[in-house]
Design a protein around this motif. Structure first.
Motif, PDB file in Angstrom:
ATOM      1  N   ARG A 126      32.653  -8.564  42.586  1.00 36.86           N
ATOM      2  CA  ARG A 126      33.845  -8.859  43.574  1.00 36.86           C
ATOM      3  C   ARG A 126      32.723 -10.443  44.070  1.00 36.86           C
ATOM      4  N   TYR A 156      40.016 -12.944  49.481  1.00 35.87           N
ATOM      5  CA  TYR A 156      41.357 -12.343  48.093  1.00 35.87           C
ATOM      6  C   TYR A 156      42.007 -13.439  47.791  1.00 35.87           C
ATOM      7  N   GLU A 157      41.435 -14.830  47.521  1.00 38.67           N
ATOM      8  CA  GLU A 157      41.176 -16.311  46.718  1.00 38.67           C
ATOM      9  C   GLU A 157      40.195 -15.915  45.521  1.00 38.67           C
ATOM     10  N   GLN A 158      39.596 -14.750  45.755  1.00 41.00           N
ATOM     11  CA  GLN A 158      38.687 -14.807  44.717  1.00 41.00           C
ATOM     12  C   GLN A 158      38.859 -13.338  43.727  1.00 41.00           C
ATOM     13  N   PRO A 159      38.133 -13.465  42.570  1.00 37.46           N
ATOM     14  CA  PRO A 159      38.991 -12.343  41.646  1.00 37.46           C
ATOM     15  C   PRO A 159      38.868 -11.120  41.873  1.00 37.46           C
ATOM     16  N   ARG A 168      46.230 -10.074  43.001  1.00 40.59           N
ATOM     17  CA  ARG A 168      44.363  -9.608  43.240  1.00 40.59           C
ATOM     18  C   ARG A 168      44.670  -8.038  44.331  1.00 40.59           C
ATOM     19  N   TRP A 199      41.599  -9.806  37.578  1.00 40.47           N
ATOM     20  CA  TRP A 199      43.020  -9.648  38.245  1.00 40.47           C
ATOM     21  C   TRP A 199      42.615 -10.603  39.590  1.00 40.47           C
ATOM     22  N   GLY A 200      43.286 -11.358  39.636  1.00 35.86           N
ATOM     23  CA  GLY A 200      42.863 -12.091  41.619  1.00 35.86           C
ATOM     24  C   GLY A 200      44.160 -13.277  41.262  1.00 35.86           C
ATOM     25  N   GLN A 219      43.599  -0.047  45.900  1.00 36.52           N
ATOM     26  CA  GLN A 219      43.213  -0.981  45.975  1.00 36.52           C
ATOM     27  C   GLN A 219      41.719  -1.822  46.701  1.00 36.52           C
ATOM     28  N   ARG A 247      40.383  -4.000  48.564  1.00 38.69           N
ATOM     29  CA  ARG A 247      40.849  -5.017  49.687  1.00 38.69           C
ATOM     30  C   ARG A 247      39.628  -4.954  50.928  1.00 38.69           C
ATOM     31  N   GLY A 260      48.948 -14.238  37.560  1.00 41.82           N
ATOM     32  CA  GLY A 260      47.017 -13.763  37.952  1.00 41.82           C
ATOM     33  C   GLY A 260      46.117 -12.540  37.120  1.00 41.82           C
TER      34      GLY A 260
END
Ligand code: SIN
Ligand code: FE2
Length: 214
Positions: A211, A140-143, A184, A179-180, A133, A135, A19
């Motif tokens: 993001r 969170y599917e998006q890198p 992620r 990173w994803g 992180q 968050r 990832g």
């Protein structure tokens, strides 16, 4: 954009873990447009050292462009549509930024990345960013696409838990980390910037983190 695909073609993607990839020098061909963009954004939304919810002033100075911006203050960490310093919407993401972000995400396996936030961070000698992180985003599917410009820095790339082993990765001018997926929510940070100099930024390092927040 044709020119950017040519850049992508010649960049070797170094896998970091499932990832996550490092694209060495990926942003270098756009360095002038990117730094001009940073200057334009900063002229409208000045860099500022935000106060953490715990009451500490961050050593890194930040601003944003996009339809949202990442902010923090005593009330917490969050995305906001308006720059709290001016009450105005954040400046738009410059065209060169948006093209770079989606072109970098693609070889990392994330097609059609269309960020709505670019967080711009300025580091000077001694500036650090502790392990954290990303968050506060909805999906969170998006890198995360992270671009380094100027003085090189030691990037910390950890695991999903703060206590996991942390790899050290030297990031130089033009390097892009994506990173994803399973990576992620990996913890990451930056060691205190060493005194250095870059022809385009002097003693400073800039990081642009793209993001999709909303
Ligand atoms: C960030 O995590 O927002 C920035 C990381 C970096 O400066 O490389
Ligand atoms: Fe981050």
């Amino acid at each position: 954009m044709r020119q950017l695909f040519d850049v992508a073609d010649t960049t070797q993607a170094e896998p970091l873990c499932a990832g996550a990839v490092l694209l060495r020098g990926f942003a270098r061909a756009l360095e002038v447009a990117l730094l001009d963009g940073v200057r334009e954004v900063v002229a409208q939304a000045p860099l500022r050292q935000m106060i953490t919810p715990g009451g500490l002033r961050m050593s890194v100075a930040m601003t944003n462009c996009g339809s949202l911006g990442w902010i923090n203050d005593r009330a917490g960490y969050r995305y906001a549509a308006f720059d709290p310093a001016s009450g105005l919407p954040w400046p738009a993401i410059p065209a060169a930024f948006a093209a770079l972000a989606s072109d970098a995400a693609e070889p990392a396996g994330f097609a059609n990345f269309n960020p709505d936030v670019c967080l711009i961070s300025r580091y000077e000698a001694g500036t650090r960013l502790s392990l954290h992180q990303d968050r506060d985003e909805r999906d969170y599917e998006q890198p995360i696409v992270s671009v380094s410009l100027g003085v090189g820095a030691m990037f910390l790339f950890g695991g999903l838990k703060r206590s996991d082993r942390t790899a050290r990765l030297r990031l130089e001018h033009g390097d892009v980390v994506v990173w994803g997926g399973p990576a992620r929510l990996r913890c990451h940070g930056v060691l205190p910037l060493e005194t250095g100099s870059h022809p385009l930024t002097g003693a400073q390092r800039f990081n642009m983190t793209f993001r999709k927040a909303a």
